[in-house]
Design a protein around this motif. Structure first.
Motif, PDB file in Angstrom:
ATOM      1  N   GLU A 153      96.654  93.479  76.208  1.00 35.79           N
ATOM      2  CA  GLU A 153      95.777  92.805  77.166  1.00 35.79           C
ATOM      3  C   GLU A 153      94.818  93.788  77.828  1.00 35.79           C
ATOM      4  N   ALA A 154      95.272  94.995  78.104  1.00 32.62           N
ATOM      5  CA  ALA A 154      94.370  96.005  78.665  1.00 32.62           C
ATOM      6  C   ALA A 154      93.258  96.312  77.663  1.00 32.62           C
ATOM      7  N   GLU A 155      93.618  96.449  76.382  1.00 26.90           N
ATOM      8  CA  GLU A 155      92.618  96.700  75.349  1.00 26.90           C
ATOM      9  C   GLU A 155      91.720  95.486  75.157  1.00 26.90           C
ATOM     10  N   ALA A 156      92.259  94.284  75.302  1.00 28.16           N
ATOM     11  CA  ALA A 156      91.473  93.055  75.124  1.00 28.16           C
ATOM     12  C   ALA A 156      90.363  92.961  76.166  1.00 28.16           C
ATOM     13  N   VAL A 157      90.672  93.309  77.386  1.00 25.66           N
ATOM     14  CA  VAL A 157      89.659  93.290  78.449  1.00 25.66           C
ATOM     15  C   VAL A 157      88.564  94.310  78.138  1.00 25.66           C
ATOM     16  N   GLU A 158      88.976  95.487  77.680  1.00 25.56           N
ATOM     17  CA  GLU A 158      88.011  96.525  77.312  1.00 25.56           C
ATOM     18  C   GLU A 158      87.142  96.069  76.128  1.00 25.56           C
ATOM     19  N   TYR A 159      87.770  95.514  75.107  1.00 23.14           N
ATOM     20  CA  TYR A 159      87.063  95.006  73.924  1.00 23.14           C
ATOM     21  C   TYR A 159      86.039  93.952  74.320  1.00 23.14           C
ATOM     22  N   ALA A 160      86.459  92.995  75.126  1.00 19.38           N
ATOM     23  CA  ALA A 160      85.556  91.920  75.545  1.00 19.38           C
ATOM     24  C   ALA A 160      84.404  92.468  76.380  1.00 19.38           C
ATOM     25  N   GLY A 161      84.675  93.491  77.178  1.00 12.87           N
ATOM     26  CA  GLY A 161      83.644  94.076  78.029  1.00 12.87           C
ATOM     27  C   GLY A 161      82.549  94.789  77.259  1.00 12.87           C
ATOM     28  N   MET A 162      82.827  95.159  76.008  1.00 13.51           N
ATOM     29  CA  MET A 162      81.831  95.845  75.190  1.00 13.51           C
ATOM     30  C   MET A 162      80.834  94.878  74.545  1.00 13.51           C
ATOM     31  N   LEU A 163      81.112  93.576  74.605  1.00 19.97           N
ATOM     32  CA  LEU A 163      80.294  92.593  73.909  1.00 19.97           C
ATOM     33  C   LEU A 163      79.638  91.645  74.903  1.00 19.97           C
ATOM     34  N   ASP A 164      78.379  91.311  74.663  1.00 18.76           N
ATOM     35  CA  ASP A 164      77.660  90.375  75.536  1.00 18.76           C
ATOM     36  C   ASP A 164      78.252  88.978  75.428  1.00 18.76           C
ATOM     37  N   GLU A 165      78.342  88.299  76.558  1.00 23.26           N
ATOM     38  CA  GLU A 165      78.795  86.908  76.629  1.00 23.26           C
ATOM     39  C   GLU A 165      80.170  86.698  75.984  1.00 23.26           C
ATOM     40  N   PHE A 166      81.023  87.695  76.084  1.00 22.80           N
ATOM     41  CA  PHE A 166      82.333  87.676  75.449  1.00 22.80           C
ATOM     42  C   PHE A 166      83.385  87.838  76.525  1.00 22.80           C
ATOM     43  N   SER A 167      84.480  87.102  76.440  1.00 27.24           N
ATOM     44  CA  SER A 167      85.541  87.235  77.437  1.00 27.24           C
ATOM     45  C   SER A 167      86.906  87.040  76.788  1.00 27.24           C
ATOM     46  N   TYR A 168      87.899  87.679  77.376  1.00 29.32           N
ATOM     47  CA  TYR A 168      89.291  87.494  76.971  1.00 29.32           C
ATOM     48  C   TYR A 168      89.750  86.162  77.541  1.00 29.32           C
ATOM     49  N   ALA A 169      90.250  85.272  76.701  1.00 28.20           N
ATOM     50  CA  ALA A 169      90.620  83.924  77.130  1.00 28.20           C
ATOM     51  C   ALA A 169      91.975  83.866  77.836  1.00 28.20           C
ATOM     52  N   GLY A 170      92.737  84.951  77.789  1.00 21.91           N
ATOM     53  CA  GLY A 170      93.986  84.996  78.537  1.00 21.91           C
ATOM     54  C   GLY A 170      95.230  84.621  77.759  1.00 21.91           C
ATOM     55  N   LEU A 171      95.144  84.547  76.421  1.00 23.76           N
ATOM     56  CA  LEU A 171      96.332  84.250  75.618  1.00 23.76           C
ATOM     57  C   LEU A 171      96.700  85.460  74.782  1.00 23.76           C
ATOM     58  N   ALA A 172      97.941  85.921  74.919  1.00 22.94           N
ATOM     59  CA  ALA A 172      98.465  87.006  74.102  1.00 22.94           C
ATOM     60  C   ALA A 172      99.835  86.586  73.591  1.00 22.94           C
ATOM     61  N   GLN A 173     100.034  86.695  72.282  1.00 22.84           N
ATOM     62  CA  GLN A 173     101.319  86.374  71.658  1.00 22.84           C
ATOM     63  C   GLN A 173     101.765  87.576  70.847  1.00 22.84           C
ATOM     64  N   SER A 174     103.037  87.958  71.000  1.00 24.54           N
ATOM     65  CA  SER A 174     103.543  89.168  70.371  1.00 24.54           C
ATOM     66  C   SER A 174     104.559  88.841  69.273  1.00 24.54           C
ATOM     67  N   TYR A 175     104.629  89.747  68.307  1.00 19.22           N
ATOM     68  CA  TYR A 175     105.583  89.635  67.201  1.00 19.22           C
ATOM     69  C   TYR A 175     106.087  91.036  66.875  1.00 19.22           C
ATOM     70  N   GLU A 176     107.394  91.244  66.901  1.00 19.72           N
ATOM     71  CA  GLU A 176     107.965  92.537  66.524  1.00 19.72           C
ATOM     72  C   GLU A 176     108.056  92.601  65.010  1.00 19.72           C
ATOM     73  N   LEU A 177     107.412  93.605  64.427  1.00 17.11           N
ATOM     74  CA  LEU A 177     107.401  93.739  62.979  1.00 17.11           C
ATOM     75  C   LEU A 177     108.801  94.041  62.455  1.00 17.11           C
ATOM     76  N   ALA A 178     109.230  93.267  61.481  1.00  8.40           N
ATOM     77  CA  ALA A 178     110.530  93.483  60.851  1.00  8.40           C
ATOM     78  C   ALA A 178     110.391  94.443  59.677  1.00  8.40           C
ATOM     79  N   ASP A 179     109.197  94.475  59.073  1.00  6.20           N
ATOM     80  CA  ASP A 179     108.923  95.333  57.925  1.00  6.20           C
ATOM     81  C   ASP A 179     108.281  96.630  58.408  1.00  6.20           C
TER      82      ASP A 179
END
Length: 111
Positions: free
Chosen positions: A48-74
């Motif tokens: 989420e910290a990176e998402a805010v930074e990523y969105a801030g680099m792009l015009d008219e772009f925003s983080y929508a506030g949804l993050a879903q995680s998955y622990e890699l088994a492989d």
């Protein structure tokens, strides 16, 4: 141990899917990133910290506030499963795909 292996007593690899809104073209982006973290909550905090930074680099772009995680088994590498999400639904396969994935408004490849 190389950088792709999960350490035996430490952090694991997690993928996190974040959703963004591009007001300029009226579209949403689903973006999956990889993180080494002690648990899913930490991976989401990092993503989420990176998402805010990523969105801030792009015009008219925003983080929508949804993050879903998955622990890699492989182990991280060619063909490794990096995200999985189950959704309960009574829809038949074609209706399910049309409803959630193949609506006709997807931008795949080029915008």
């Amino acid at each position: 141990m190389d950088g792709d292996e999960v350490p035996s007593g430490g952090d694991a690899w997690f993928s996190v899917r974040c959703v963004f809104r591009d007001e300029g073209i009226g579209a949403y982006e689903e973006r999956i990133t990889l993180w080494r973290a002690k648990d899913a909550a930490e991976a989401i905090r990092l993503a989420e910290a990176e998402a805010v930074e990523y969105a801030g680099m792009l015009d008219e772009f925003s983080y929508a506030g949804l993050a879903q995680s998955y622990e890699l088994a492989d182990p991280v590498g060619h063909g490794a499963e990096v995200f999985s999400l189950f959704r309960e639904s009574d829809l038949e396969p074609e209706a399910y795909l049309d409803t959630f994935f193949d609506t006709g408004s997807e931008c795949q490849g080029e915008l």
